[in-house]
Design a protein around this motif. Sequence first.
Motif, PDB file in Angstrom:
ATOM      1  N   LEU A  39       0.865  -0.922  -0.095  1.00  0.00           N
ATOM      2  CA  LEU A  39       0.066   0.032  -0.032  1.00  0.00           C
ATOM      3  C   LEU A  39       1.360   0.994   0.282  1.00  0.00           C
ATOM      4  CD1 LEU A  39      -3.172  -0.644   2.143  1.00  0.00           C
ATOM      5  CD2 LEU A  39      -2.927  -1.428   0.006  1.00  0.00           C
ATOM      6  N   GLN A  40       0.276   2.221  -0.712  1.00  0.00           N
ATOM      7  CA  GLN A  40       1.409   3.270  -1.281  1.00  0.00           C
ATOM      8  C   GLN A  40       0.557   4.507  -0.460  1.00  0.00           C
ATOM      9  OE1 GLN A  40       3.920   3.196  -1.561  1.00  0.00           O
ATOM     10  NE2 GLN A  40       3.709   1.223  -1.767  1.00  0.00           N
ATOM     11  N   PRO A  41       0.845   5.684   0.499  1.00  0.00           N
ATOM     12  CA  PRO A  41       0.264   6.810   0.704  1.00  0.00           C
ATOM     13  C   PRO A  41      -0.765   7.068  -0.432  1.00  0.00           C
ATOM     14  CG  PRO A  41       2.808   7.433   0.763  1.00  0.00           C
ATOM     15  CD  PRO A  41       2.521   5.860   0.451  1.00  0.00           C
ATOM     16  N   THR A  42      -1.925   7.322  -0.551  1.00  0.00           N
ATOM     17  CA  THR A  42      -3.109   8.242  -0.849  1.00  0.00           C
ATOM     18  C   THR A  42      -2.932   9.719  -1.281  1.00  0.00           C
ATOM     19  OG1 THR A  42      -5.122   8.342  -0.116  1.00  0.00           O
ATOM     20  CG2 THR A  42      -4.728   6.291  -0.175  1.00  0.00           C
ATOM     21  N   LEU A  80       0.376   6.341   7.666  1.00  0.00           N
ATOM     22  CA  LEU A  80       1.368   6.442   6.980  1.00  0.00           C
ATOM     23  C   LEU A  80       2.679   5.911   7.030  1.00  0.00           C
ATOM     24  CD1 LEU A  80       0.857  10.834   5.955  1.00  0.00           C
ATOM     25  CD2 LEU A  80       0.616   8.245   4.115  1.00  0.00           C
ATOM     26  N   GLY A  81       2.420   5.480   8.220  1.00  0.00           N
ATOM     27  CA  GLY A  81       3.678   4.374   8.686  1.00  0.00           C
ATOM     28  C   GLY A  81       5.052   5.476   9.280  1.00  0.00           C
ATOM     29  N   LEU A  82       4.403   6.849   9.892  1.00  0.00           N
ATOM     30  CA  LEU A  82       4.956   7.554  10.596  1.00  0.00           C
ATOM     31  C   LEU A  82       5.368   7.773  11.824  1.00  0.00           C
ATOM     32  CD1 LEU A  82       4.519  10.734   7.999  1.00  0.00           C
ATOM     33  CD2 LEU A  82       6.660   8.601   7.832  1.00  0.00           C
ATOM     34  N   ARG A  83       5.449   6.635  12.725  1.00  0.00           N
ATOM     35  CA  ARG A  83       5.065   6.651  13.984  1.00  0.00           C
ATOM     36  C   ARG A  83       5.643   7.502  15.024  1.00  0.00           C
ATOM     37  NH1 ARG A  83       4.275   0.299  13.260  1.00  0.00           N
ATOM     38  NH2 ARG A  83       2.441   0.025  12.225  1.00  0.00           N
ATOM     39  N   LEU A  88       5.152  12.177  18.224  1.00  0.00           N
ATOM     40  CA  LEU A  88       4.913  14.316  19.080  1.00  0.00           C
ATOM     41  C   LEU A  88       3.850  14.543  18.941  1.00  0.00           C
ATOM     42  CD1 LEU A  88       8.101  14.718  17.000  1.00  0.00           C
ATOM     43  CD2 LEU A  88       7.947  14.582  19.596  1.00  0.00           C
ATOM     44  N   ASP A  89       2.568  14.240  17.485  1.00  0.00           N
ATOM     45  CA  ASP A  89       1.633  14.947  17.280  1.00  0.00           C
ATOM     46  C   ASP A  89       0.402  14.594  18.283  1.00  0.00           C
ATOM     47  OD1 ASP A  89       2.128  16.206  15.443  1.00  0.00           O
ATOM     48  OD2 ASP A  89       0.864  14.765  13.964  1.00  0.00           O
ATOM     49  N   PHE A  90       0.255  13.287  18.821  1.00  0.00           N
ATOM     50  CA  PHE A  90      -0.421  12.877  19.882  1.00  0.00           C
ATOM     51  C   PHE A  90       0.004  13.599  21.685  1.00  0.00           C
ATOM     52  CE2 PHE A  90      -0.618   8.940  16.804  1.00  0.00           C
ATOM     53  CZ  PHE A  90      -1.753   9.473  16.820  1.00  0.00           C
ATOM     54  N   VAL A 270       0.561  -2.264   5.565  1.00  0.00           N
ATOM     55  CA  VAL A 270      -0.562  -2.061   6.398  1.00  0.00           C
ATOM     56  C   VAL A 270      -0.613  -2.396   8.037  1.00  0.00           C
ATOM     57  CG1 VAL A 270      -3.237  -3.195   6.908  1.00  0.00           C
ATOM     58  CG2 VAL A 270      -1.256  -4.246   4.684  1.00  0.00           C
ATOM     59  N   TYR A 271       0.241  -0.421   8.148  1.00  0.00           N
ATOM     60  CA  TYR A 271       0.420  -0.019   8.813  1.00  0.00           C
ATOM     61  C   TYR A 271      -0.456   0.165  10.263  1.00  0.00           C
ATOM     62  CZ  TYR A 271       4.271   2.044   5.859  1.00  0.00           C
ATOM     63  OH  TYR A 271       5.018   1.527   5.036  1.00  0.00           O
ATOM     64  N   GLU A 272      -2.164   0.059   9.650  1.00  0.00           N
ATOM     65  CA  GLU A 272      -2.858   0.519  10.963  1.00  0.00           C
ATOM     66  C   GLU A 272      -3.285  -0.534  11.759  1.00  0.00           C
ATOM     67  OE1 GLU A 272      -5.874   4.315  10.051  1.00  0.00           O
ATOM     68  OE2 GLU A 272      -5.449   3.070   7.710  1.00  0.00           O
TER      69      GLU A 272
END
Length: 304
Positions: A39-42, A80-83, A88-90, A270-272
């Motif tokens: 899967l790729q970023p949409t 997107l897999g940028l965990r 940091l955002d969370f 499938v990062y999620e």
Amino acid sequence: MVLIANRLKLACLAAVMMLTGCATSTKTMWTHPPMAIPLQPTIQQQIQLARIDQLMKRDDLDNDTLAQMFYERGLLNDSLGLRDLARLDFNQSLSMRPNQPDVFNILGVYFTQGAHFDAAYEAFDSTLELNFQHPFAQRNRGIALYYGGRLDLAHEDLIVHYQQNVNDPYRVIWLYLVDVERTPEQALDKLRLRYDASDKQDWGWLIVRMYLGDISESDYLKEIASGSESNDQLAERLTEGYFYLAKRYQHEENYSAALMLYKLTLAGNVYEFVEHRFALLETGRVLSQYQAQQQAALQAQTNK
């Protein structure tokens, strides 16, 4: 230097495992395992991320609004897999609005991925204190307890989660994974009873049938491939299918096959999915288990 040395050691160990596995195990000789295009970023994800970044530059946003935007950007980064960026955002969102059960839940998952189990338990406890009906926190706490080796407590969480929906195969599967280590002599019988009590509608029951031996490994993989209606669905089902097959090989102490299957779990991006999230954690566990097995064999040979 120590970190580099450790990584080199693990890489060499993994290579040895793959070579020895190919030489000694016929069960792992899949010439062409089913694969999906990763899967790729949409376009939609990228546009949404750009919009949020643009909106967050405004100087008229209150803390509640900013907290929500940090949370939403975190979810996008996570998908997107940028965990690291997501975490940091969370954390930023939580600092602005501390009563967010969903944020505590996802941070608990991150702590579990990093094997920081005490922090994970606290995060899931916070989620349930804020929302005792949260749909995922009890399951996720049960999984964290499982990885933390607290099997009785893991079973308590996962049995309650299962009883809330006996037709969800994944609730049955995680209970079985705990039972295999907690009460191995009863695990398959319990799995059979739960399978028989279900409506068997969800595709995930195929995984249960594989564990029960009702379907061969070859047919299991063929059904996943033939039953998927799109590349996205194939990537998702293979992420789950390879992960739970890897768990079986790992339990059988076939570590070379388990390692290969965890790599295939990660291949779809499938990062999620929880299976993708924990595949890296499992890879480290496999390498540790293999090393312990080899050291025990060496010690036994030395004592002869």
